[in-house]
Motif scaffolding. Structure first.
Motif, mmCIF file in Angstrom:
data_model
loop_
_atom_site.group_PDB
_atom_site.id
_atom_site.type_symbol
_atom_site.label_atom_id
_atom_site.label_comp_id
_atom_site.label_asym_id
_atom_site.label_seq_id
_atom_site.Cartn_x
_atom_site.Cartn_y
_atom_site.Cartn_z
ATOM 1 N N LEU A 50 8.693 1.658 8.643
ATOM 2 C CA LEU A 50 8.501 0.940 7.646
ATOM 3 C C LEU A 50 7.238 2.516 6.151
ATOM 4 N N ALA A 51 7.208 3.052 7.188
ATOM 5 C CA ALA A 51 6.782 4.288 7.155
ATOM 6 C C ALA A 51 8.001 5.429 6.595
ATOM 7 N N LYS A 52 9.022 5.770 7.011
ATOM 8 C CA LYS A 52 10.199 6.137 6.913
ATOM 9 C C LYS A 52 10.406 6.151 5.847
ATOM 10 N N LYS A 53 10.556 4.613 5.781
ATOM 11 C CA LYS A 53 11.400 3.934 4.232
ATOM 12 C C LYS A 53 10.346 4.229 2.873
ATOM 13 N N TYR A 54 9.237 5.016 2.599
ATOM 14 C CA TYR A 54 8.401 5.818 2.173
ATOM 15 C C TYR A 54 8.328 7.680 2.398
ATOM 16 N N GLY A 55 9.032 7.412 3.495
ATOM 17 C CA GLY A 55 8.574 9.470 3.763
ATOM 18 C C GLY A 55 7.544 9.984 4.302
ATOM 19 N N GLY A 56 7.241 8.712 4.564
ATOM 20 C CA GLY A 56 5.714 9.249 6.233
ATOM 21 C C GLY A 56 6.091 9.483 6.925
ATOM 22 N N LYS A 57 4.847 9.332 8.177
ATOM 23 C CA LYS A 57 4.858 9.337 9.591
ATOM 24 C C LYS A 57 4.076 8.456 10.407
ATOM 25 N N PHE A 58 4.589 8.323 11.190
ATOM 26 C CA PHE A 58 3.544 7.319 12.282
ATOM 27 C C PHE A 58 3.248 7.397 13.731
ATOM 28 N N ILE A 59 1.964 7.034 13.136
ATOM 29 C CA ILE A 59 1.336 7.705 14.913
ATOM 30 C C ILE A 59 0.673 6.686 15.233
ATOM 31 N N SER A 60 0.839 6.263 16.248
ATOM 32 C CA SER A 60 0.132 5.269 17.550
ATOM 33 C C SER A 60 -0.507 5.897 18.867
ATOM 34 N N VAL A 61 -2.247 5.899 18.509
ATOM 35 C CA VAL A 61 -2.777 5.674 20.498
ATOM 36 C C VAL A 61 -3.525 5.093 20.284
ATOM 37 N N SER A 62 -4.190 5.676 21.805
ATOM 38 C CA SER A 62 -5.149 5.137 22.168
ATOM 39 C C SER A 62 -6.713 5.084 21.666
ATOM 40 N N ALA B 58 0.590 -1.123 -0.356
ATOM 41 C CA ALA B 58 0.376 0.084 0.251
ATOM 42 C C ALA B 58 0.679 0.997 -0.304
ATOM 43 N N LEU B 59 1.804 1.051 0.517
ATOM 44 C CA LEU B 59 2.897 2.583 0.990
ATOM 45 C C LEU B 59 3.688 2.798 0.203
ATOM 46 N N LYS B 60 3.836 1.735 -0.970
ATOM 47 C CA LYS B 60 4.466 1.760 -2.155
ATOM 48 C C LYS B 60 3.884 2.989 -3.268
ATOM 49 N N TYR B 61 2.653 2.001 -3.382
ATOM 50 C CA TYR B 61 1.496 2.608 -4.300
ATOM 51 C C TYR B 61 1.501 4.145 -4.466
ATOM 52 N N LEU B 62 1.029 4.382 -3.149
ATOM 53 C CA LEU B 62 0.878 5.893 -2.442
ATOM 54 C C LEU B 62 2.568 6.073 -2.417
ATOM 55 N N ALA B 63 3.466 6.142 -2.222
ATOM 56 C CA ALA B 63 4.653 6.991 -3.117
ATOM 57 C C ALA B 63 4.786 7.269 -4.174
ATOM 58 N N PHE B 64 4.345 6.204 -5.156
ATOM 59 C CA PHE B 64 4.785 6.023 -6.341
ATOM 60 C C PHE B 64 3.347 7.284 -6.670
ATOM 61 N N LYS B 65 2.514 7.738 -6.159
ATOM 62 C CA LYS B 65 1.336 8.702 -6.855
ATOM 63 C C LYS B 65 2.319 9.629 -5.508
ATOM 64 N N LYS B 66 3.190 10.122 -5.344
ATOM 65 C CA LYS B 66 4.115 11.003 -4.651
ATOM 66 C C LYS B 66 3.443 11.830 -3.463
ATOM 67 N N GLN B 67 2.148 11.089 -2.605
ATOM 68 C CA GLN B 67 2.168 11.458 -1.487
ATOM 69 C C GLN B 67 2.231 11.073 -0.302
ATOM 70 N N ASP B 68 1.954 13.016 0.590
ATOM 71 C CA ASP B 68 3.114 12.458 2.036
ATOM 72 C C ASP B 68 2.227 11.481 2.779
ATOM 73 N N ILE B 69 2.936 10.528 3.523
ATOM 74 C CA ILE B 69 1.713 9.040 4.172
ATOM 75 C C ILE B 69 1.523 9.776 5.587
ATOM 76 N N ILE B 70 0.766 9.394 5.885
ATOM 77 C CA ILE B 70 0.127 9.372 7.507
ATOM 78 C C ILE B 70 -0.218 7.928 8.379
ATOM 79 N N LEU B 71 0.049 7.964 8.974
ATOM 80 C CA LEU B 71 -0.439 5.897 9.204
ATOM 81 C C LEU B 71 -0.764 6.428 10.407
ATOM 82 N N VAL B 72 -2.383 6.459 11.308
ATOM 83 C CA VAL B 72 -3.122 6.188 12.126
ATOM 84 C C VAL B 72 -3.027 5.543 12.950
ATOM 85 N N GLN B 73 -2.521 4.176 14.072
ATOM 86 C CA GLN B 73 -3.056 3.486 14.106
ATOM 87 C C GLN B 73 -3.311 3.536 15.880
ATOM 88 N N ILE B 74 -5.002 3.178 15.591
ATOM 89 C CA ILE B 74 -5.398 3.480 17.111
ATOM 90 C C ILE B 74 -6.039 1.957 17.348
#
Length: 294
Positions: A262-274, A195-211
């Protein structure tokens, strides 16, 4: 839904912050973001020599007096940012005393409000069973109430296949894609990386929010228990001991670190919250720490 989830004070706080974007936009309709395109907005950018067809009103006569040449003022045109939200609405998200799905919806609603309030465009898609359904693209403050109504009617069911779902969503180059999920699926990290490869190919800034729910973050010692996979209905009986809980927490920590890497590998950020956190703490605290908001 807006009265139940948000109060007036919270909206006042949201009005003071903005989504951080790591690039200048070169496409899209006029909005509130700085673009690579040169236009006629109010913010001055540079000078260039006059060329036939240029608007005489943009000639800088002071520069003409000094250099005996015609120069026109070039302004930085403002474009709208495009924010693509992907909500995991699989069955595993419908869990917790403070339900993960409620926190997911609150988070998307808050971020959508911020984006719309700053003249950006919001695209919201929901994912389950490898499918993707899109809520109509929206721009402007009037769209906010419609987004609330759409999200309020969502049902969380089915299983997770992030890559299959996200790849079905056409994306314009240059934008911000936010995935909101617990990132629990049978395909593991390979599915997420696809999924991240596809978003990076589309030149997206990626933000992963884990809940994650408090029950998932801090399971209680409860002797023998039956674990049931909410998406596959598979079950495992296990006797919980302090050592097993300790090992579980260590494994979860490693898994979260793998997602962040993985997020960093594709230039993204990861946020994990409760899911037990207050929405103000999530938006104004955790997102601010990662410089997603400013």
């Amino acid at each position: 839904m807006s009265e139940r989830l948000f109060n007036e004070d919270f909206f006042k706080k949201l009005n003071k912050i903005n989504m951080h974007i790591n690039f200048k936009l070169s496409s899209g309709t006029q909005g509130g973001r700085k673009s690579k395109a040169k236009g006629v907005s109010v913010e001055f950018s540079d000078y260039r020599e006059y060329a036939p067809g240029d608007d005489f009103r943009r000639i800088d006569w002071n520069a003409y007096g000094r250099f005996d040449k015609f120069f026109v003022k070039v302004f930085m045109e403002e474009r709208e940012g495009i924010f693509n939200f992907f909500i995991d609405k699989s069955k595993s998200m419908d869990y917790g005393a403070v339900n993960k799905k409620d926190t997911a919806l609150k988070t998307v609603v808050a971020l959508s409000y911020i984006a719309l309030n700053n003249l950006d465009r919001v695209n919201i898609s929901t994912m389950d069973n490898g499918n993707v359904e899109s809520i109509k693209s929206a721009a402007g403050n009037k769209a906010f109430q419609r987004i609330l109504r759409e999200l309020e009617s969502l049902e969380f069911k089915g299983s997770t296949d992030l890559a299959k779902s996200i790849k079905k969503r056409p994306l314009s180059p240059r934008g911000v894609s936010v995935i909101v999920s617990d990132f629990f699926n049978n395909q593991g990290l390979k599915d997420l990386e696809d999924a991240l490869k596809y978003l990076a190919f589309k030149k997206q800034d990626i933000i992963l929010v884990q809940i994650l729910s408090e029950e998932e973050l801090n399971p209680e010692f409860n002797n023998e228990i039956t674990f049931i996979d909410s998406e596959t209905n598979e079950n495992i009986k296990m006797s919980l001991t302090p050592n097993i809980i300790k090992e579980y927490k260590a494994t979860l920590k490693v898994y979260k670190k793998s997602i962040e890497d993985l997020a960093k590998k594709y230039g993204g950020k990861f946020i994990s919250v409760s899911s037990g956190m207050e929405i103000e703490e999530i938006i104004l605290g955790e997102f601010n720490k990662k410089r997603v908001l400013y």
